[in-house]
Design a protein around this motif. Structure first.
Motif, PDB file in Angstrom:
ATOM      1  N   TRP A  94      11.229   0.146  37.666  1.00 19.07           N
ATOM      2  CA  TRP A  94      10.771   1.828  38.126  1.00 19.07           C
ATOM      3  C   TRP A  94       9.480   2.244  37.385  1.00 19.07           C
ATOM      4  O   TRP A  94       9.294   2.505  36.527  1.00 19.07           O
ATOM      5  N   GLU A  95       8.378   1.818  38.201  1.00 19.16           N
ATOM      6  CA  GLU A  95       7.459   1.482  37.826  1.00 19.16           C
ATOM      7  C   GLU A  95       6.620   3.939  37.644  1.00 19.16           C
ATOM      8  O   GLU A  95       6.194   3.828  36.794  1.00 19.16           O
ATOM      9  N   ALA A  96       7.328   5.057  38.119  1.00 17.75           N
ATOM     10  CA  ALA A  96       7.169   6.291  37.609  1.00 17.75           C
ATOM     11  C   ALA A  96       8.108   6.334  36.332  1.00 17.75           C
ATOM     12  O   ALA A  96       7.799   7.907  36.238  1.00 17.75           O
ATOM     13  N   ALA A  97       8.369   5.493  35.838  1.00 18.89           N
ATOM     14  CA  ALA A  97       9.438   6.097  34.665  1.00 18.89           C
ATOM     15  C   ALA A  97       8.735   5.554  33.413  1.00 18.89           C
ATOM     16  O   ALA A  97       8.225   4.376  33.344  1.00 18.89           O
ATOM     17  N   THR A  98       8.485   5.769  31.904  1.00 21.12           N
ATOM     18  CA  THR A  98       7.995   5.226  31.365  1.00 21.12           C
ATOM     19  C   THR A  98       9.221   5.430  30.104  1.00 21.12           C
ATOM     20  O   THR A  98       9.828   6.050  30.380  1.00 21.12           O
TER      21      THR A  98
ATOM     22  N   ARG B  48      10.521  10.328  33.138  1.00 15.96           N
ATOM     23  CA  ARG B  48      10.375  10.062  34.802  1.00 15.96           C
ATOM     24  C   ARG B  48       9.529  11.024  35.226  1.00 15.96           C
ATOM     25  O   ARG B  48       9.443  11.519  35.647  1.00 15.96           O
ATOM     26  N   GLN B  49       8.321  10.114  35.504  1.00 15.33           N
ATOM     27  CA  GLN B  49       6.600  11.025  35.915  1.00 15.33           C
ATOM     28  C   GLN B  49       7.153  11.682  37.562  1.00 15.33           C
ATOM     29  O   GLN B  49       7.082  12.548  37.954  1.00 15.33           O
ATOM     30  N   ASP B  50       7.803  10.690  38.005  1.00 17.89           N
ATOM     31  CA  ASP B  50       8.633  11.005  39.836  1.00 17.89           C
ATOM     32  C   ASP B  50       9.633  12.359  39.427  1.00 17.89           C
ATOM     33  O   ASP B  50       9.138  13.646  40.403  1.00 17.89           O
ATOM     34  N   LYS B  51      10.430  12.408  38.914  1.00 17.45           N
ATOM     35  CA  LYS B  51      10.909  13.750  38.694  1.00 17.45           C
ATOM     36  C   LYS B  51      11.109  14.831  37.759  1.00 17.45           C
ATOM     37  O   LYS B  51      11.258  15.917  37.400  1.00 17.45           O
ATOM     38  N   GLU B  52       9.719  14.460  36.836  1.00 19.19           N
ATOM     39  CA  GLU B  52       8.878  15.370  35.958  1.00 19.19           C
ATOM     40  C   GLU B  52      10.044  15.604  35.260  1.00 19.19           C
ATOM     41  O   GLU B  52      10.592  17.123  35.283  1.00 19.19           O
ATOM     42  N   ASP B  88      10.394  18.471  32.935  1.00 21.47           N
ATOM     43  CA  ASP B  88       9.333  18.509  31.560  1.00 21.47           C
ATOM     44  C   ASP B  88       8.517  19.825  30.906  1.00 21.47           C
ATOM     45  O   ASP B  88       8.342  20.572  32.191  1.00 21.47           O
ATOM     46  N   CYS B 148      20.800   2.858  43.878  1.00 21.13           N
ATOM     47  CA  CYS B 148      19.500   3.061  43.437  1.00 21.13           C
ATOM     48  C   CYS B 148      19.835   1.657  42.071  1.00 21.13           C
ATOM     49  O   CYS B 148      18.911   1.438  42.241  1.00 21.13           O
TER      50      CYS B 148
END
Lengths: 166, 166
Positions: A94-98, B48-52, B88, B148
Motif C-alpha cells: 500500500w504505497e500511500a501508507a507510511t 495513510r497519506q491517501d486518506k490524510e 491529519d 481491500c
C-alpha cells in the motif's frame, strides 16, 4: 523430582543472569530506563517528516489518567511520557501508507517538579536502537532536549497533545 | 446517613442509565464494540497519506502476545486487532510534524477461524466518530473490507506488521 527441581532452579538463575546483563545502562543524568514501558497505553502519535520517522507516544498510568481527564497543564508529578520512534518505510502492499521500519529510539520525560526544577520539572532520557544505548556523553545532553522543548513551554514543555478518544 | 445513602444510590443508578444508553450499537454483522479497547497495547502505527489520516494499531492480550512472539502467520484465534484513526493535522509548533486531529473511527478484526470462515477467519467491524456509529447498513459491508484486505491474503489478511521493539 529432585533432578527437575535442580534443573528448574538452574534455568531460573540463568534467565536471571541474562536479564541482569541485558538491562540497559542508565542515562548520563542517572535516569533508569522505566520498567514495563512496552505495556503502557497510547497517548498520541506523530509523523516527523523532517526526521523521516514515526512515533507513538505512550504513558504510565499517572500520565494516561491525566491525559484522559484533560489534566495536563501541568502534567501531575509521577507522570512519565514515552516516545517510541521508527524510521519511515513504505508499506509493501500500500504505497500511500507510511509504516514503521527500523526501531530508532525510546525516549522519556519524567515529571517531578521538585527533583527536576532546573529542567522545567521534567527529567529527560533517551535510549538508542534495539540495543538501548543511553544517549549523551554527560549531563549536558539535557540542554539539547530543553532547547527544543522550550518552544512548547506554554504547554508544560510537552509537544504531545493527547489524542481525542470516544 | 440515610439521605446520603439514598443520594448515592440515585447517582449510581443515574450513572448506570447513562452508560447503558451510551453503549454503541453493534455492527450490522452483530459484532459488539470490544470492551476496554482503549487500554490495549500498541502493535503498530501507520500514516495513510491517501486518506490524510494517522492510525495506531492496538491489540487485546492474545494479539499482543502473538505479535511479540512473532506468532502471526496465522494470528491465533481470540486475537483482536484494533485500529484507531485520526485526521491529519500539522503540529502548531512544529510544521514538519503531522499529528492527530479529529477522531475518525475505531475498527476491529476479530480472529475466529471457525466462526468467520467465510471472511478469511476474521470478523470485521467499524464504529465512526466520537459518537461511535456502526459502519455499514447491512451485512454486505464486510465485502468492502475483504476487497481491500485480499491484497494481503498472504499475510493472514492483515496489513499491519507488528513494530520491532527492543
Amino acid at each position: 523430582m529432585k533432578l527437575i527441581s535442580t534443573l528448574t532452579l538452574g534455568a531460573l538463575l540463568a534467565a536471571g543472569s541474562v536479564l541482569a546483563t541485558e538491562k540497559p545502562a542508565p542515562a548520563p543524568n542517572g535516569i533508569e530506563l522505566p520498567a514495563y514501558y512496552k505495556n503502557w497505553r497510547v497517548i498520541g502519535v506523530s509523523h516527523r517528516q523532517d526526521k523521516e520517522s514515526m512515533r507513538v507516544i505512550i504513558g504510565n498510568d499517572t500520565a494516561v489518567n491525566a491525559a484522559r481527564a484533560g489534566n495536563t497543564k501541568p502534567w501531575p508529578d509521577g507522570s512519565i511520557l514515552g516516545k517510541l520512534a521508527w524510521k519511515d518505510q513504505i508499506h509493501p502492499k500500500w504505497e500511500a501508507a507510511t509504516v514503521p521500519g527500523e526501531f530508532v529510539h525510546a525516549e522519556f520525560m519524567i515529571k517531578d517538579s521538585a527533583k527536576y526544577v532546573k529542567t522545567r520539572g521534567w527529567g529527560f532520557a533517551r535510549w538508542l536502537g534495539m540495543e538501548q544505548k543511553p544517549y549523551g556523553t554527560d549531563q549536558l545532553f539535557v540542554q539539547e532536549c530543553l532547547a527544543c522543548h522550550d518552544q512548547v513551554k506554554d504547554n508544560d514543555s510537552v509537544f504531545t497533545h493527547p489524542v481525542p478518544l470516544p
